[in-house]
Scaffold this active site. Structure first.
Site, PDB file in Angstrom:
ATOM      1  N   PHE A 326       0.865  -1.178   0.000  1.00 21.01           N
ATOM      2  CA  PHE A 326       0.000   0.000   0.000  1.00 21.01           C
ATOM      3  C   PHE A 326       0.903   1.229   0.000  1.00 21.01           C
ATOM      4  O   PHE A 326       1.907   1.271   0.706  1.00 21.01           O
ATOM      5  CB  PHE A 326      -0.893   0.032   1.239  1.00 21.01           C
ATOM      6  CG  PHE A 326      -1.812  -1.151   1.376  1.00 21.01           C
ATOM      7  CD1 PHE A 326      -2.994  -1.216   0.669  1.00 21.01           C
ATOM      8  CD2 PHE A 326      -1.490  -2.206   2.213  1.00 21.01           C
ATOM      9  CE1 PHE A 326      -3.853  -2.302   0.794  1.00 21.01           C
ATOM     10  CE2 PHE A 326      -2.325  -3.305   2.343  1.00 21.01           C
ATOM     11  CZ  PHE A 326      -3.511  -3.360   1.634  1.00 21.01           C
ATOM     12  N   GLU A 327       0.529   2.228  -0.769  1.00 15.56           N
ATOM     13  CA  GLU A 327       1.292   3.483  -0.836  1.00 15.56           C
ATOM     14  C   GLU A 327       0.339   4.648  -0.617  1.00 15.56           C
ATOM     15  O   GLU A 327      -0.665   4.775  -1.323  1.00 15.56           O
ATOM     16  CB  GLU A 327       1.983   3.626  -2.191  1.00 15.56           C
ATOM     17  CG  GLU A 327       3.064   2.605  -2.479  1.00 15.56           C
ATOM     18  CD  GLU A 327       4.433   3.041  -1.984  1.00 15.56           C
ATOM     19  OE1 GLU A 327       4.529   4.151  -1.419  1.00 15.56           O
ATOM     20  OE2 GLU A 327       5.399   2.277  -2.175  1.00 15.56           O
ATOM     21  N   GLN A 328       0.668   5.489   0.356  1.00 16.81           N
ATOM     22  CA  GLN A 328      -0.149   6.649   0.695  1.00 16.81           C
ATOM     23  C   GLN A 328       0.630   7.933   0.405  1.00 16.81           C
ATOM     24  O   GLN A 328       1.807   8.036   0.746  1.00 16.81           O
ATOM     25  CB  GLN A 328      -0.517   6.612   2.182  1.00 16.81           C
ATOM     26  CG  GLN A 328      -1.044   7.895   2.772  1.00 16.81           C
ATOM     27  CD  GLN A 328      -2.340   8.354   2.126  1.00 16.81           C
ATOM     28  OE1 GLN A 328      -3.283   7.587   2.004  1.00 16.81           O
ATOM     29  NE2 GLN A 328      -2.373   9.605   1.701  1.00 16.81           N
TER      30      GLN A 328
END
Length: 849
Positions: A326-328
């Site tokens: 996951f990349e925020q």
């Protein structure tokens, strides 16, 4: 009055906590009031500060102390002695029979076992956070996720606990986490400053991304160069989770990314299609629903890859589970401007909380799919291994037990089966001696890991990689190896541990001799030098009488004379024994300097080794990974301190205090002219300058050396192309990580200790040296057919062919050793470490012709 104030404070604080819960858990409630929320425990709302690692650990311990739904354990410590903790969450009934659950679950990984009753086995979920220390939102999300899973009394949360065992590892990189948390907190403004140029949003070198030694731990799941990864793999191999998460941050003006990653070309073919075609799409549904509920923007498939097995999000894929990234978009602080609305730290945390809970929800609801996949995965692994025309790999260096054993250790940590080679045999022109070589059969459940460490991949569907395109570990270790194809070989005893070193040292009356072909020889030599022992290195092969028989020694062997010392024979023997025990190596003892052939032990072909006093330039503009690799190599493999000086302070350095200066890849154009002149004078006076990659280019540009860069050839410009293809076109032109073959000069001190002229070398740069005008200054050059593994364009192969890899340059009494490549890449290139260490230990002995 005091009581009224306390009641008012409690009311206000409870209201704030409720507001926090409504923000982070908009559709959830019904929390057990006896279990403190993170903000109640910490005393501030999540997102207001960056929480220190010790407080994160304390909160996990608090949850385990107040609830029978959680336990906590320490799986190890980082280099800076921060605890690596895992919080285990499940129903009280499950926690009471955790070992029985583990035993049943592991039957899914055993092809010899029938499938157990999966209705009675909870899903095993590992939520891992904050592997990059300056991507901090995920560790805060870990606190909130843990709170919800422990404290919520909602039926859905109860279902998660009954049907899942959830591990929360709140920070995979505690040292980097605290480095960044302290930076962000110490520069926070009141009110917060959103301007991206503000100091809060721009950490100074080295930043918080990396661990203590400036390594990226999200690349270390395969190499296991660091203690954090070694501790984590023990935990992973104990449980084989069905799902492993890896939470990250990306550029501030991005949105949110979840898997699937880029399709096909950037996927790992070892993993199997079901992982990509079934499990990823199944889980993507839960992820996008969680983002849709929040109204958060997101994307998938466009970016990142799933090829390198050393990622946290890929390692599980090769072990029957599913790993996801996951990349925020990052606030890189507490508040920052974007091209639209300002992004807050709280907002970044909330998105990770949503996908954390979506992960648990999805795996629990799809539990049977995940469990059957794991069972089928390992059954299929054994079938593929049995059908592979390669029946086993044999490996081992007859002259280097240390490097061989290091590779054995790597395999065993990954639970790959390794056996003794019971028969001395010659394969592919190489002799593998019984007792010094080992066999790895392909017919085993870890077949996919066997492929990952031995295969040399050269065919790709894609040309742009987020990371390296090759990771063939057997080449990185530089070990002789061969494929066995005719039939499965006879196997010796299976190894359960690395063979123990059994060094012997007899007291010598004349001299001690150390074989430099062993990987740990520099460690032994350093111990002697730092204790004032004089040692010499052999520039010619020689022989000596050992135990009544003549024994031959090669280039680089170390001679320690008994009489030619400032310590007596007894003290010398004690120091030699200490060096032997530290390194695990045997020192030979001889009573005479006379032999019937070759040079004598008093020959001028032996050069006195100078105690290395090394300085390395670090700081802004210097590639911190390469600097960290040098630091870690010397600390962990040699036990040698190195002075690290910030580039901005080098004008204050007294170079005469050092005999070696190391410049790794980086930008040095801001170095003052006066220091450059001082450096030139220091080299002329006898110093050794070691340069890597960009530093090599800089040294040439500033006239520190006479060698030159190769002239760039004009590339044929393609015709008109679509705008959207620009990134892929230019990305394919780079050399992003390829293994080439070099030819090394075994008589050159830089190559002392090697026994084969052919050596695999890792290259991830486009710096090419012009061949030297002197025929004697090329320590290594690429072969005429150099490409061994990894993606590379034909035009780049042509550039590499026969080009220098390592050149020597002389000035006065000193020398510069120019490396075009990084011999210490990611801490696992054991095969080329010795090139760098030879430059360090023998540089002062080199007279450049």
């Amino acid at each position: 009055m005091k009581r009224l104030f306390l009641l008012l404070f409690a009311f206000v604080f409870t209201g704030l906590a409720q507001a926090q819960n409504e923000y982070f858990f908009p559709e959830h409630g019904n929390f057990d009031p006896s279990i403190p929320s993170p903000e109640e425990f910490l005393g501030y709302p999540i997102g207001e500060w960056h929480t220190r690692h010790d407080n994160i650990v304390a909160y996990m311990e608090k949850l385990a102390a107040v609830s029978d739904r959680a336990t906590v354990q320490n799986i190890g410590y980082t280099y800076e002695h921060r605890a690596q903790v895992v919080l285990t969450i499940s129903s009280p009934a499950n926690l009471s029979r955790l070992e029985a659950i583990r035993t049943e679950h592991l039957k899914l990984t055993d092809p010899a076992q029938p499938i157990p009753d999966i209705s009675k086995i909870p899903a095993i979920i590992h939520l891992g956070y904050n592997v990059h220390g300056n991507e901090p939102s995920s560790a805060e999300a870990a606190l909130l996720t843990a709170y919800y899973l422990v404290a919520s009394n909602e039926p859905e949360a109860e279902q998660y606990r009954q049907n899942g065992v959830i591990f929360i590892e709140p920070s995979l990189n505690p040292d980097g986490r605290d480095r960044h948390a302290n930076w962000a907190n110490m520069h926070k403004g009141f009110p917060p400053v959103a301007d991206p140029i503000d100091r809060e949003h721009n950490e100074v070198w080295p930043g918080g991304r990396t661990n203590h030694y400036w390594y990226d731990l999200n690349r270390d799941w395969l190499p296991l160069a660091h203690i954090e990864s070694q501790n984590r793999i023990k935990w992973h191999q104990k449980w084989y989770p069905n799902m492993v998460t890896d939470f990250h941050e990306m550029g501030t003006n991005s949105t949110y990314f979840f898997e699937p990653t880029k399709p096909y070309g950037s996927e790992n073919p070892v993993v199997g299609r079901k992982n990509y075609d079934v499990l990823n799409p199944v889980m993507a549904k839960y992820f996008h629903e969680s983002m849709d509920d929040l109204g958060s923007l997101y994307f998938l498939r466009e970016q990142y890859d799933n090829s390198y097995p050393g990622y946290g999000a890929t390692y599980a894929d090769i072990h029957g589970g599913l790993g996801v990234t996951f990349e925020q978009a990052s606030s890189r602080g507490h508040l920052q401007h974007t091209t639209t609305k300002d992004i807050t730290f709280s907002f970044t945390i909330r998105n990770h909380v949503a996908t954390s809970l979506a992960t648990v929800k999805g795996v629990v609801k799809e539990k049977e799919t995940f469990q059957r996949h794991m069972k089928e995965f390992f059954e299929e692994s054994v079938k593929q291994g049995a059908a592979d025309p390669i029946k086993a790999y044999v490996f081992g260096d007859n002259f280097d037990s240390g490097r061989t054993n290091a590779f054995v250790d790597l395999l065993l940590q990954h639970h790959v089966k390794v056996y003794e080679n019971p028969t001395t045999q010659t394969l592919s022109g190489q002799r593998f001696e019984s007792g010094k070589s080992y066999l790895v059969p392909t017919n085993q459940k870890q077949y996919r890991m066997v492929r990952s460490v031995f295969e040399k991949v050269k065919q790709y569907d894609d040309s742009v990689f987020y990371d390296a395109s090759t990771w063939t570990m057997i080449l990185a270790y530089g070990l002789p190896h061969a494929e066995i194809k005719a039939k499965a070989p006879a196997l010796g005893t299976e190894l359960t541990a690395v063979p123990a070193a059994k060094p012997t040292v007899e007291k010598a009356s004349y001299a001690y001799i150390l074989d430099w072909r062993e990987y740990a020889a520099p460690k032994a030599l350093y111990h002697l030098l730092k204790n004032g022992v004089f040692a010499k290195v052999a520039y010619q092969p020689f022989s000596a009488i050992v135990k009544g028989a003549e024994k031959n020694y090669s280039y680089g062997s170390i001679l320690v004379s008994v009489a030619d010392q400032n310590v007596d024979a007894d003290k010398l023997f004690s120091l030699v024994k200490e060096a032997s025990e530290l390194s695990g190596l045997t020192f030979d003892a001889t009573a005479t300097g006379y032999t019937d052939k070759g040079v004598g032990l008093g020959s001028r072909s032996f050069e006195t080794v100078t105690f290395p006093k090394a300085l390395m330039v670090i700081g802004e503009g210097i590639f911190l990974y390469e600097a960290g690799e040098v630091w870690h190599l010397l600390d962990s493999k040699i036990g040698m301190p190195i002075t690290k000086v910030d580039k901005g302070d080098i004008g204050q350095v007294r170079l005469s205090d050092y005999n070696t200066v190391i410049l790794v890849n980086g930008r040095y154009n801001d170095v003052s002219d006066s220091f450059i002149e001082d450096l030139k004078a220091w080299v002329r006076g006898g110093g050794t300058l070691i340069t890597q990659k960009g530093a090599t280019k800089w040294a040439i540009s500033k006239g520190l050396v006479k060698e030159k860069l190769a002239e760039s050839k004009d590339e044929k410009t393609p015709g008109r192309m679509d705008y959207e293809d620009a990134r892929n076109y230019y990305g394919a032109q780079s050399i992003g990580g390829v293994i080439f073959e070099a030819d090394i000069d075994l008589t050159n001190p830089i190559a002392f200790g090697y026994t084969s002229k052919k050596l695999p070398v890792y290259r991830n740069s486009s710096i090419f040296l012009k061949p030297s005008e002197s025929p004697f200054r090329t320590a290594a050059q690429y072969t005429a057919q150099p490409w061994l593994a990894g993606f590379v364009t034909p035009s780049n192969v042509e550039k590499v062919k026969n080009s220098p890899s390592i050149l020597l340059d002389g000035s006065g009494r000193g020398r510069t050793i120019l490396f075009t490549d990084n011999c210490n890449f990611r801490g696992y290139w054991y095969g080329t470490n010795k090139l760098f260490l030879n430059a360090l230990f023998f540089g002062s002995t080199i007279s450049v012709p």
